[in-house]
Design a protein around this motif. Structure first.
Motif, PDB file in Angstrom:
ATOM      1  N   ASN A   1       5.143   2.810  -7.531  1.00 29.16           N
ATOM      2  CA  ASN A   1       4.841   2.589  -8.838  1.00 29.16           C
ATOM      3  C   ASN A   1       3.266   2.020  -8.492  1.00 29.16           C
ATOM      4  N   ASN A   2       2.368   2.628  -9.438  1.00 28.30           N
ATOM      5  CA  ASN A   2       1.051   2.218  -9.524  1.00 28.30           C
ATOM      6  C   ASN A   2       0.679   0.571  -9.682  1.00 28.30           C
TER       7      ASN A   2
ATOM      8  N   LYS B   1       0.699  -1.096   0.285  1.00 25.20           N
ATOM      9  CA  LYS B   1       0.092   0.101   0.035  1.00 25.20           C
ATOM     10  C   LYS B   1       0.857   1.358  -0.141  1.00 25.20           C
ATOM     11  N   ILE B   2       2.039   1.308   0.548  1.00 21.72           N
ATOM     12  CA  ILE B   2       2.810   2.369   0.823  1.00 21.72           C
ATOM     13  C   ILE B   2       3.488   2.714  -0.726  1.00 21.72           C
TER      14      ILE B   2
ATOM     15  N   VAL C   1      -0.492  -5.800  -6.914  1.00 25.66           N
ATOM     16  CA  VAL C   1      -0.061  -6.593  -5.781  1.00 25.66           C
ATOM     17  C   VAL C   1      -0.917  -6.471  -4.422  1.00 25.66           C
ATOM     18  N   SER C   2      -1.425  -5.449  -4.225  1.00 29.65           N
ATOM     19  CA  SER C   2      -2.209  -4.978  -3.158  1.00 29.65           C
ATOM     20  C   SER C   2      -3.584  -5.748  -3.403  1.00 29.65           C
TER      21      SER C   2
END
Length: 501
Positions: A290-291, A283-284, A296-297
């Motif tokens: 990178n967006n 999240k960080i 991944v989140s």
């Protein structure tokens, strides 16, 4: 059913990627090359003016051979990233006036918006067609673009976002009251608290702090056009921590930690720690790296959602079976000796079942309505404050129901009867001379053994009486069969005598 719930959660997660909302305060550097045209959208989000708003654009190029430029305004349905200079659609077009300096060319535009015909929501696009001025001794020109969209009173927020500072401040005070109520409840019933309640206390505090930084974010943008760096860092950290804390708590509750299980298994403990840490880092990185980390989140949250749904389902079935077994034991052996009802006897397991069921239901409803809100946001691009409002109301209901379900109170009704540790007893074994066991002598030294022996004796007498009743019933049945046989023989003899006469 589980697959359907996972699909709903997955849809909610994929659709929940919120856009970063900023004021239209843009500084960009562009490079214009010989023979090439450029169409560059300057703002990522639509901007709406109130009456009296102003669009101010300055372009400073490092060469006086820069081409003619214009600013076009485009509505949402007019933007096309693949459109060429001759194909691009727009609502308004404004040619930038320029001034020639000895070594460079400067462009400027100031237009009023918000009146008739200019009250829509727009993207602002820089349009430079035809390449560099001819003849040109340079092959490229670098320009610095500075765009500001300002509403009356120096307001830098789009007109649909102006209510946000007040809205976040109101929710901040609502959560402050919630934290005070939770702390008061903790002080009254602190003797019933366990480690799970301590972890749950983190969630409302993080939410309150996150709301304050959200308020500060939009208040700074409203006043100055940009967010202060230190508040930006704190906001990203607290928002990430809040999201991770919510899913982390749901993971613990779905594993029935401190509800049924006194501790997590080693594999569950490692999984919870690792996936929570990875989610926080991801999240960080969405903001600072990178967006692509958004993907991944999404994968991490989807994995967490699957575990929450499956684990909570397992423990719901486990507790339901436990209730049925307890009810069976109660009716078979304890109903005549107990002074309490079956409902009271099985209430600890029923209450634990209710806790996990409520959490599971809350999570599914939260994901479902989250999905609906994100779908509706596509149709509310000109009323974005309503999307923020619905998000905050949904989190207030979800977090509030979690806090209400696991609030501290007299928790004795959740406690089962403590199990005694097995006691060691010395017994004597009687054997014959050939080492054949004859009997076991058990000392009747405590009440439990006496009660047990009394129960064994009563059970033996009950079985003996049952066997005696069965024997008597069999004898009566045999006697009746014998009498019936004799009567039948007598009737046959009488019939034979009558035939002989």
């Amino acid at each position: 059913m589980t697959r359907f719930l996972v699909v709903v959660v997955a849809c909610a997660i994929f659709l929940s990627i919120q856009h970063v909302v900023d004021a239209i305060h843009v500084r960009k550097t562009i490079v214009l090359e010989e023979g090439n045209s450029i169409i560059l959208r300057l703002n990522d989000d639509l901007f709406g003016f109130k009456k009296g708003g102003v669009l101010d654009v300055d372009v400073d190029c490092d060469s006086n051979f820069a081409p003619a430029m214009s600013i076009i305004t485009q509505r949402k349905n007019e933007w096309d990233a693949k459109a060429t200079c001759g194909e691009v659609l727009f609502t308004h077009r404004f040619n930038l006036t320029h001034s020639l300096l000895p070594d460079r060319k400067k462009y400027h535009l100031m237009e009023s918006f918000g009146g008739d015909g200019r009250d829509g929501f727009y993207y602002f696009t820089l349009r430079a067609c035809g390449g560099l001025s001819s003849p040109s001794p340079v092959t490229s020109v670098t320009c610095q673009v500075d765009l500001n969209a300002i509403n009356p009173g120096g307001e830098h927020l789009s007109r649909d976002l102006i209510p946000l500072p007040s809205m976040f401040l109101a929710f901040f005070f609502i959560w402050m009251v919630g934290c005070v109520l939770w702390l008061t409840n903790w002080l009254i019933f602190y003797k019933y608290a366990n480690l799970l309640h301590s972890f749950i206390s983190v969630l409302p505090i993080l939410k309150m702090v996150s709301l304050y930084f959200q308020y500060q974010r939009f208040a700074d943008i409203s006043k100055n056009g940009e967010e202060q760096d230190h508040f930006f860092i704190l906001r990203v950290l607290t928002q990430s921590a809040e999201i991770v804390a919510f899913f982390w708590l749901l993971l613990l509750i779905s594993q029935a930690w401190r509800i049924v299980e006194p501790a997590l298994s080693r594999s569950s403990h490692i999984f919870v720690l690792v996936i929570s840490s990875l989610l926080f880092i991801s999240k960080i990185c969405e903001t600072w790296a990178n967006n692509y980390f958004t993907g991944v989140s999404v994968l991490l949250i989807l994995a967490i959602a699957v575990v929450i749904i499956r684990s909570s389902g397992y423990y719901i079935l486990f507790l339901r079976q436990k209730e049925h077994r307890i009810a069976s034991i109660f009716h078979e052996e304890l109903e005549q000796t107990q002074t309490i009802s079956l409902k009271e006897f099985s209430s600890p397991w029923a209450n634990k079942h209710k806790l996990i069921s409520n959490m599971r239901l809350m999570f599914v409803l939260y994901a479902f309505f989250w999905c609906i809100i994100q779908l509706s946001s596509e149709f509310l691009s000109e009323h974005r404050w309503t999307v923020f409002l619905m998000d905050e109301i949904l989190e207030l209901l979800a977090y509030g129901s979690l806090l209400l379900t696991f609030r501290l109170r007299d928790m004795s009704r959740y406690e089962t009867t403590p199990q005694r540790e097995p006691e060691s007893i010395n017994v004597t074994l009687l054997e014959t001379s050939k080492k054949i066991p004859l009997a076991v002598l058990v000392p009747l030294a405590n009440d439990k053994l006496l009660q047990f022996m009394d129960y064994i004796e009563k059970e033996r007498m009950r079985r003996k009486e049952k066997e005696e009743r069965n024997r008597q019933e069999q004898q009566q049945q045999l006697a009746e069969e014998e009498r019936s046989r004799q009567l039948q023989q007598q009737e046959e003899q009488q019939q034979q005598q009558q035939q002989q006469q």
